[in-house]
Design a protein around this motif. Structure first.
Motif, PDB file in Angstrom:
ATOM      1  N   MET A   1     -62.774  24.106  65.676  1.00 14.09           N
ATOM      2  CA  MET A   1     -64.059  23.925  66.010  1.00 14.09           C
ATOM      3  C   MET A   1     -65.053  25.038  64.851  1.00 14.09           C
ATOM      4  SD  MET A   1     -66.278  25.484  69.466  1.00 14.09           S
ATOM      5  CE  MET A   1     -65.576  24.116  70.874  1.00 14.09           C
ATOM      6  N   ASP A   2     -66.429  24.618  64.588  1.00 15.17           N
ATOM      7  CA  ASP A   2     -66.832  25.202  63.850  1.00 15.17           C
ATOM      8  C   ASP A   2     -68.131  25.659  64.610  1.00 15.17           C
ATOM      9  OD1 ASP A   2     -68.781  25.686  61.215  1.00 15.17           O
ATOM     10  OD2 ASP A   2     -69.024  24.062  60.825  1.00 15.17           O
ATOM     11  N   THR A   3     -68.623  27.174  65.025  1.00 15.92           N
ATOM     12  CA  THR A   3     -69.296  26.867  66.046  1.00 15.92           C
ATOM     13  C   THR A   3     -71.058  27.473  64.599  1.00 15.92           C
ATOM     14  OG1 THR A   3     -67.175  29.174  66.974  1.00 15.92           O
ATOM     15  CG2 THR A   3     -69.662  30.084  66.926  1.00 15.92           C
ATOM     16  N   LEU A   4     -70.723  27.759  63.634  1.00 19.28           N
ATOM     17  CA  LEU A   4     -71.837  27.651  63.460  1.00 19.28           C
ATOM     18  C   LEU A   4     -72.100  26.748  63.175  1.00 19.28           C
ATOM     19  CD1 LEU A   4     -74.640  28.646  61.339  1.00 19.28           C
ATOM     20  CD2 LEU A   4     -72.882  28.317  59.202  1.00 19.28           C
ATOM     21  N   GLN A   5     -71.729  25.145  63.027  1.00 16.13           N
ATOM     22  CA  GLN A   5     -72.154  24.126  63.477  1.00 16.13           C
ATOM     23  C   GLN A   5     -72.798  23.651  64.465  1.00 16.13           C
ATOM     24  OE1 GLN A   5     -73.014  21.714  60.718  1.00 16.13           O
ATOM     25  NE2 GLN A   5     -74.091  20.813  62.679  1.00 16.13           N
ATOM     26  N   LEU A   6     -71.831  24.354  65.694  1.00 13.31           N
ATOM     27  CA  LEU A   6     -72.306  24.690  66.817  1.00 13.31           C
ATOM     28  C   LEU A   6     -73.361  24.873  67.438  1.00 13.31           C
ATOM     29  CD1 LEU A   6     -69.311  25.539  69.453  1.00 13.31           C
ATOM     30  CD2 LEU A   6     -70.404  22.661  68.958  1.00 13.31           C
ATOM     31  N   LYS A  63     -77.936  39.854  67.348  1.00 17.70           N
ATOM     32  CA  LYS A  63     -79.944  39.124  66.882  1.00 17.70           C
ATOM     33  C   LYS A  63     -80.457  38.007  65.490  1.00 17.70           C
ATOM     34  CE  LYS A  63     -81.719  44.464  67.495  1.00 17.70           C
ATOM     35  NZ  LYS A  63     -81.927  43.801  69.407  1.00 17.70           N
ATOM     36  N   THR A  64     -79.164  38.085  64.940  1.00 16.59           N
ATOM     37  CA  THR A  64     -78.765  37.707  64.304  1.00 16.59           C
ATOM     38  C   THR A  64     -78.170  35.732  64.225  1.00 16.59           C
ATOM     39  OG1 THR A  64     -76.695  38.103  62.753  1.00 16.59           O
ATOM     40  CG2 THR A  64     -79.558  39.459  61.733  1.00 16.59           C
ATOM     41  N   VAL A  65     -77.666  34.776  63.742  1.00 17.33           N
ATOM     42  CA  VAL A  65     -76.658  33.996  63.569  1.00 17.33           C
ATOM     43  C   VAL A  65     -75.491  34.404  63.635  1.00 17.33           C
ATOM     44  CG1 VAL A  65     -76.189  31.745  62.367  1.00 17.33           C
ATOM     45  CG2 VAL A  65     -78.588  32.188  62.823  1.00 17.33           C
ATOM     46  N   ALA A  66     -75.347  34.918  62.637  1.00 23.40           N
ATOM     47  CA  ALA A  66     -73.605  35.426  62.251  1.00 23.40           C
ATOM     48  C   ALA A  66     -73.648  36.054  63.269  1.00 23.40           C
ATOM     49  CB  ALA A  66     -74.283  36.206  60.890  1.00 23.40           C
ATOM     50  N   ASP A  67     -74.749  37.244  63.783  1.00 25.46           N
ATOM     51  CA  ASP A  67     -73.917  37.827  65.581  1.00 25.46           C
ATOM     52  C   ASP A  67     -73.426  37.210  66.066  1.00 25.46           C
ATOM     53  OD1 ASP A  67     -74.709  40.344  63.962  1.00 25.46           O
ATOM     54  OD2 ASP A  67     -76.672  40.293  64.851  1.00 25.46           O
ATOM     55  N   ILE A  72     -69.386  34.638  69.707  1.00 28.68           N
ATOM     56  CA  ILE A  72     -68.126  33.231  70.025  1.00 28.68           C
ATOM     57  C   ILE A  72     -67.187  32.843  69.710  1.00 28.68           C
ATOM     58  CG2 ILE A  72     -68.822  30.566  70.282  1.00 28.68           C
ATOM     59  CD1 ILE A  72     -71.803  31.016  70.334  1.00 28.68           C
ATOM     60  N   ASP A  73     -66.877  33.682  68.751  1.00 24.89           N
ATOM     61  CA  ASP A  73     -65.549  33.069  67.992  1.00 24.89           C
ATOM     62  C   ASP A  73     -64.637  34.058  68.350  1.00 24.89           C
ATOM     63  OD1 ASP A  73     -65.863  31.256  66.566  1.00 24.89           O
ATOM     64  OD2 ASP A  73     -66.786  32.111  64.000  1.00 24.89           O
TER      65      ASP A  73
END
Length: 88
Positions: A1-6, A63-67, A72-73
């Motif tokens: 599952m690609d979390t960034l894509q989600l 705070k960020t998309v990476a966070d 989630i991961d």
């Protein structure tokens, strides 16, 4: 599952954020994610991934998309079934 894509898909569907704006260093608040939208995102990811993402009171909210992806991961990896084994 690609979390960034989600995350990209969710933000595109709910907030009409262009996919190219959803990069790891992007601030969630700059993308229109407030506390209510953050909660909605977590519920959505829980439903899609069939996991429980429980934010404890001492946990720092992303705070960020990476966070967010990291959060989630981390929950996905804890919920992943063990691999291997005898398969009895």
């Amino acid at each position: 599952m690609d979390t960034l894509q989600l995350v990209k898909d969710f933000l595109a569907e709910r907030l009409e954020v262009p996919s190219d704006k959803v990069v790891p260093e992007a601030e969630l608040s700059d993308l229109g994610v407030d506390s209510l939208m953050f909660a909605e995102m977590l519920f959505e990811f829980e439903d899609r991934a069939k996991v429980n993402i429980d934010i404890t009171s001492g946990e720092v909210l992303p705070k960020t998309v990476a966070d967010l992806v990291t959060l989630i991961d981390a929950h996905l990896s804890q919920a992943a079934p063990p691999t291997g084994g005898t398969g009895t």
